[in-house]
Design a protein around this motif. Structure first.
Motif: not given
Length: 519
Positions: A72-74, A133-135, A87-92
């Motif tokens: 989240a920080r990055l 969502v980022l989770d 949200r891109i990291p979570g989708l990946l």
């Protein structure tokens, strides 16, 4: 001549080719559909909390590890305030789990088109919609699915480096959540029951566990020095789950519902195949581990997603079973199966398309919706901004000399996360909360003699907090009937003055783990 049976000779038959292109194409396209909806949702409460954690980086937190706050920080540093970047990291990670689902199908012998079907079943399941969502859940499921695939592949190939890789995956996963410990315990039990017990004699397995243990040590030391708040969090979650509609039966239903139509069909076939099909017998530990996890989660009032990491393996086994049936069953049975899974696929596509329409445009919402999925229709509106605007209005109405000694205390951790985040864009005094992870960051300084309390109307937590002040005045109420409770509905901002005791003294008795108004 003596015939020596080598570990490689114990491997099961090599599977058909892996359908890389088809699996990646299907997983990517379906996730792209979900992303259209995901990018329209406003920041969720947990995302706002993770952003707050990211501004306070540590080796561990009350209810999660450092991995998700770091992501989240990055994301926020690269693209401040961007929902898409967050949200891109979570989708990946969700795409990765779809690929791993197909990879298990591959290991179990499914032909390419059934590998693609397995990937589609996971990618289009309702579970995905809940975690675009980022989770921490998306990351945890990805690493648990990776661990199971590595173990399944080890059973087929007996390549011990896979066990070390599983330990590394677990070492990363414990930086997110500790649910992987339950997975490991259940898989260990399952292998003792159904085999292959040989895995327990492999030094590579113990090396992998040593790597995980070393990676977990800083968090363990942090938890020990803070009186094990993770245990208090687990108890609070169990209380919240027990009080929710359906209780333990509701958890069982939720586990079935989030698999979706196509996933449910493959899951049933996977359970049957792992129990009865000789070709899938080497992987039976997956079925026993899944059953043990479900029993533990339901008995302890855990949440349905606690078992999500092993579900992709059940889908993969089901795809392999279906592939085998298409090769060996009678033409009439094949025709029935083809029609059944065509219907399940169509229903899955229709459900995914319906869910992807959320959130509705604000202009579509003209009456309150109190159904189970009612919050989804307007989850993308500006409710958190409404809360931040209200606190900003009250804070800026105070005399300048009083503003300098004012702090905000929010009743729930997600409210505190929202105010902490939106305080970057408009003036909001420093934000605190006695709830969950925010409570660990301490009370406002004793020099803050004016407190803006933000809480649910007439909750026990609110009454307990206000009792510590000689003056407590309700100043602004948010009661938008089309809004969300705790954001812009059933919320009051109070001005509290003249503390009876310093908050540093009162704080330990004011903190709580259960998220209001679940208490």
């Amino acid at each position: 001549m003596t015939l020596t049976i080598t570990p490689e000779a114990e491997s099961t038959t090599a599977p058909p080719p892996f359908a890389w292109r088809g699996v990646l194409l299907v997983s990517g396209l379906i996730t792209l559909v979900w992303s259209v909806s995901a990018f329209r949702f406003q920041l969720a409460g947990d995302e706002l909390y993770y952003l707050a954690c990211g501004r306070r980086l540590a080796v561990s937190y009350v209810d999660n590890g450092p991995l998700i706050p770091l992501i989240a920080r990055l994301s926020d540093v690269i693209a401040p305030g961007s929902v898409i970047a967050l949200r891109i990291p979570g989708l990946l990670f969700l795409i990765a789990v779809s690929v791993l689902t197909a990879a298990v199908a591959f290991e179990c012998g499914a032909r390419p088109r059934f590998q693609i079907l397995a990937a589609a079943a996971y990618a289009a399941s309702p579970f995905i919609f809940a975690y675009t969502v980022l989770d921490s859940v998306a990351i945890d499921v990805a690493f648990q699915a990776l661990i199971i695939w590595l173990l399944v592949r080890w059973v087929r190939t007996r390549r011990d480096r896979l066990l070390v890789a599983a330990g590394v995956a677990a070492a990363i996963d414990v930086q997110d959540k500790w649910l992987v410990l339950m997975l490991g315990a259940c898989v260990g039990f399952a292998m003792l029951v159904a085999g292959p017990r040989e895995i327990l004699r492999r030094p590579a397995l113990w090396l992998g566990l040593l790597i995980m243990g070393a990676a977990m040590t800083p968090a363990l030391l942090w938890q020990a020095s803070h009186d094990w708040p993770q245990l208090a969090t687990n108890a609070a979650i169990a209380h919240e789950t027990a009080q929710s509609d359906g209780g333990q039966w509701g958890t069982i239903v939720a586990i079935m519902v989030v698999t979706g139509f196509l996933g449910g069909g493959l899951g049933v076939l996977g359970i049957y195949g792992l129990a009865r099909e000789p070709k899938l017998r080497p992987y039976r530990f997956v079925l026993i581990a899944a059953a043990a996890m479900i029993v533990l989660v339901v008995a302890s009032h855990g949440r349905s997603y606690y078992v999500a990491g092993i579900v992709p393996a059940l889908f993969g086994a089901g795809a392999a079973m279906l592939s085998g049936l298409f090769d060996t069953a009678s033409p009439r049975s094949v025709a029935v199966l083809r029609r059944l899974f065509t219907v399940l696929t169509v229903l899955t596509a229709l459900l995914a398309a319906a869910l992807a329409t959320f959130p509705y445009p604000k202009s579509w919402i003209d009456v309150p919706n109190t159904s189970k999925l009612g919050f989804l229709q307007h989850y993308g509106n500006d409710d958190w901004e409404d809360l931040a605007d209200a606190v900003n209005v009250v804070a800026t109405s105070l005399p300048p000399e009083e503003q300098a000694r004012t702090a905000v205390v929010a009743e729930a951790y997600n409210e505190a996360g929202a105010l902490d985040h939106f305080g970057k864009f408009q003036w909001i005094p420093p934000v605190y909360s006695p709830n969950r992870g925010f409570a660990e960051w301490g009370p406002p300084p004793d020099s803050a003699t004016t407190i803006l309390w933000v809480g649910y109307n007439d909750s026990p937590e609110q009454r307990a907090f206000l009792a510590n002040f000689a003056q407590a005045t309700p100043t602004l109420k948010l009661d938008n009937e089309l809004g969300i409770a705790g954001q812009n509905h059933h919320v009051t901002v109070w001005i509290c003055r003249e503390p009876k005791v310093p908050l540093s003294v009162a704080w330990p008795k004011l903190t709580y783990m259960i998220v209001p108004p679940a208490s």
